[in-house]
Design an enzyme around this catalytic site. Structure first.
Site, mmCIF file in Angstrom:
data_model
loop_
_atom_site.group_PDB
_atom_site.id
_atom_site.type_symbol
_atom_site.label_atom_id
_atom_site.label_comp_id
_atom_site.label_asym_id
_atom_site.label_seq_id
_atom_site.Cartn_x
_atom_site.Cartn_y
_atom_site.Cartn_z
ATOM 1 N N PRO A 1 -12.743 -10.453 -12.994
ATOM 2 C CA PRO A 1 -11.510 -10.335 -12.234
ATOM 3 C C PRO A 1 -10.930 -11.654 -11.752
ATOM 4 O O PRO A 1 -11.668 -12.549 -11.331
ATOM 5 C CB PRO A 1 -11.909 -9.460 -11.033
ATOM 6 C CG PRO A 1 -13.395 -9.554 -10.970
ATOM 7 C CD PRO A 1 -13.863 -9.742 -12.372
ATOM 8 N N ASN A 2 -9.629 -11.719 -11.841
ATOM 9 C CA ASN A 2 -8.802 -12.839 -11.354
ATOM 10 C C ASN A 2 -8.889 -14.087 -12.221
ATOM 11 O O ASN A 2 -8.156 -15.056 -11.990
ATOM 12 C CB ASN A 2 -9.131 -13.170 -9.893
ATOM 13 C CG ASN A 2 -8.932 -11.971 -8.981
ATOM 14 O OD1 ASN A 2 -7.855 -11.403 -8.970
ATOM 15 N ND2 ASN A 2 -9.960 -11.565 -8.255
ATOM 16 N N ARG B 1 -4.507 -20.099 -10.202
ATOM 17 C CA ARG B 1 -5.244 -19.552 -9.066
ATOM 18 C C ARG B 1 -6.001 -20.662 -8.340
ATOM 19 O O ARG B 1 -6.850 -21.330 -8.953
ATOM 20 C CB ARG B 1 -6.243 -18.536 -9.619
ATOM 21 C CG ARG B 1 -7.218 -18.017 -8.612
ATOM 22 C CD ARG B 1 -8.380 -17.295 -9.300
ATOM 23 N NE ARG B 1 -9.258 -16.752 -8.295
ATOM 24 C CZ ARG B 1 -10.484 -16.338 -8.541
ATOM 25 N NH1 ARG B 1 -10.993 -16.403 -9.764
ATOM 26 N NH2 ARG B 1 -11.233 -15.872 -7.573
ATOM 27 N N TYR C 1 -10.499 -24.176 -8.670
ATOM 28 C CA TYR C 1 -10.762 -23.843 -10.078
ATOM 29 C C TYR C 1 -10.092 -24.784 -11.077
ATOM 30 O O TYR C 1 -10.262 -24.615 -12.288
ATOM 31 C CB TYR C 1 -10.332 -22.396 -10.347
ATOM 32 C CG TYR C 1 -11.094 -21.393 -9.496
ATOM 33 C CD1 TYR C 1 -12.460 -21.197 -9.684
ATOM 34 C CD2 TYR C 1 -10.458 -20.665 -8.489
ATOM 35 C CE1 TYR C 1 -13.167 -20.296 -8.900
ATOM 36 C CE2 TYR C 1 -11.156 -19.767 -7.697
ATOM 37 C CZ TYR C 1 -12.509 -19.588 -7.906
ATOM 38 O OH TYR C 1 -13.217 -18.703 -7.121
ATOM 39 N N ASN D 1 -18.646 -15.041 -16.972
ATOM 40 C CA ASN D 1 -18.199 -15.338 -15.617
ATOM 41 C C ASN D 1 -17.682 -14.026 -15.049
ATOM 42 O O ASN D 1 -16.563 -13.600 -15.340
ATOM 43 C CB ASN D 1 -17.112 -16.413 -15.588
ATOM 44 C CG ASN D 1 -16.766 -16.831 -14.167
ATOM 45 O OD1 ASN D 1 -17.142 -16.159 -13.212
ATOM 46 N ND2 ASN D 1 -16.063 -17.945 -14.038
ATOM 47 N N ALA E 1 -15.925 -12.192 -8.913
ATOM 48 C CA ALA E 1 -16.456 -11.600 -7.680
ATOM 49 C C ALA E 1 -17.438 -10.461 -7.946
ATOM 50 O O ALA E 1 -18.269 -10.149 -7.086
ATOM 51 C CB ALA E 1 -15.310 -11.114 -6.807
ATOM 52 N N GLU F 1 -25.001 -16.589 -17.172
ATOM 53 C CA GLU F 1 -24.067 -16.458 -16.040
ATOM 54 C C GLU F 1 -23.395 -17.808 -15.802
ATOM 55 O O GLU F 1 -24.068 -18.846 -15.767
ATOM 56 C CB GLU F 1 -24.857 -16.037 -14.793
ATOM 57 C CG GLU F 1 -24.021 -15.950 -13.529
ATOM 58 C CD GLU F 1 -24.871 -15.587 -12.302
ATOM 59 O OE1 GLU F 1 -26.033 -15.151 -12.468
ATOM 60 O OE2 GLU F 1 -24.368 -15.764 -11.182
ATOM 61 N N HIS G 1 -20.320 -20.033 -13.517
ATOM 62 C CA HIS G 1 -19.319 -20.164 -12.452
ATOM 63 C C HIS G 1 -18.640 -21.513 -12.580
ATOM 64 O O HIS G 1 -19.312 -22.526 -12.839
ATOM 65 C CB HIS G 1 -19.950 -19.999 -11.069
ATOM 66 C CG HIS G 1 -20.608 -18.680 -10.913
ATOM 67 N ND1 HIS G 1 -19.882 -17.518 -10.781
ATOM 68 C CD2 HIS G 1 -21.910 -18.321 -10.959
ATOM 69 C CE1 HIS G 1 -20.719 -16.496 -10.731
ATOM 70 N NE2 HIS G 1 -21.964 -16.960 -10.840
ATOM 71 N N ARG H 1 -19.878 -22.744 -1.071
ATOM 72 C CA ARG H 1 -18.769 -21.909 -0.590
ATOM 73 C C ARG H 1 -19.279 -20.852 0.395
ATOM 74 O O ARG H 1 -20.356 -20.982 0.942
ATOM 75 C CB ARG H 1 -18.053 -21.304 -1.808
ATOM 76 C CG ARG H 1 -17.504 -22.393 -2.744
ATOM 77 C CD ARG H 1 -16.769 -21.808 -3.931
ATOM 78 N NE ARG H 1 -15.606 -21.049 -3.509
ATOM 79 C CZ ARG H 1 -14.925 -20.218 -4.303
ATOM 80 N NH1 ARG H 1 -15.317 -20.061 -5.563
ATOM 81 N NH2 ARG H 1 -13.872 -19.571 -3.857
HETATM 82 C C1 DQA Z 1 -16.416 -17.722 -9.678
HETATM 83 C C2 DQA Z 1 -17.019 -17.701 -8.273
HETATM 84 C C3 DQA Z 1 -16.885 -16.328 -7.652
HETATM 85 O O1 DQA Z 1 -17.455 -16.322 -6.341
HETATM 86 C C4 DQA Z 1 -15.433 -15.933 -7.532
HETATM 87 O O2 DQA Z 1 -15.308 -14.638 -7.019
HETATM 88 C C5 DQA Z 1 -14.704 -16.078 -8.823
HETATM 89 C C6 DQA Z 1 -14.977 -17.231 -9.669
HETATM 90 C C7 DQA Z 1 -16.412 -19.124 -10.289
HETATM 91 O O3 DQA Z 1 -16.204 -19.219 -11.487
HETATM 92 O O4 DQA Z 1 -16.594 -20.123 -9.579
HETATM 93 O O5 DQA Z 1 -13.819 -15.291 -9.133
HETATM 94 O O6 DQA Z 1 -17.191 -16.889 -10.509
#
Ligand code: DQA
Length: 140
Positions: free
Chosen positions: A10-11, A18, A23, A72, A75, A96, A98, A105
């Site tokens: 998501p997102n 964003r 990011y 990735n 959230a 995984e 990020h 954070r």
């Molecule tokens: C993320 C870190 C997550 O906490 C966050 O919700 C994201 C992006 C990252 O790539 O740093 O959407 O996965």
């Protein structure tokens, strides 16, 4: 030819727009182009969804055929037992990823429900985290 899926949650469709202070300002399209140039020997595909069940469906779809998944989960990393179970259910190794260093954070980002199901974790290297994850999968 090895097949690797880059799977974003998501997102992450808004990458580049964003919260660029966290990011960066690169889009995922630019990242995939760079990855394909860097790894011409790998069949790299990309899928993104904001819907948890669609991410699970995609893991089921590729998880007995592909050589690796770079995930990735956004959230959902911090909330989804269902994603953990989906990763456990498939044969394909999942790394995984990020973009940000989640440990610098909010504390709610310090817990991942999926790490235990993944072969490893890469985070905090910006968009380069995706490249490092592909390298890690190829080195397995
Ligand atoms: C993320 C870190 C997550 O906490 C966050 O919700 C994201 C992006 C990252 O790539 O740093 O959407 O996965």
């Amino acid at each position: 030819m090895k097949q690797i899926l880059v799977l974003n949650g998501p997102n992450l469709n808004l990458l580049g727009r964003r919260e660029p202070e966290i990011y960066g300002d690169n889009s995922m399209e630019a990242c995939m182009t760079a990855l394909k140039e860097r790894f011409p020997e790998v069949a790299l595909t990309y899928y993104q969804s904001n819907v948890e069940g669609e991410l699970i469906n995609k893991l089921h779809e590729v998880g007995f055929a592909y050589d690796g998944v770079v995930l990735n989960a956004g959230a959902y990393t911090h909330t989804s037992v269902a994603l953990h179970d989906a990763i456990k259910a498939i044969d394909t190794p999942v790394v995984e990823v990020h973009i940000s260093n989640v440990y610098q954070r909010e504390t709610y980002r310090h817990t991942s429900l999926i790490t235990g199901a993944c072969v490893g974790v890469i985070g905090g290297f910006g968009m380069d985290s995706y490249r490092l994850a592909v390298e890690a999968l190829l080195a397995l």
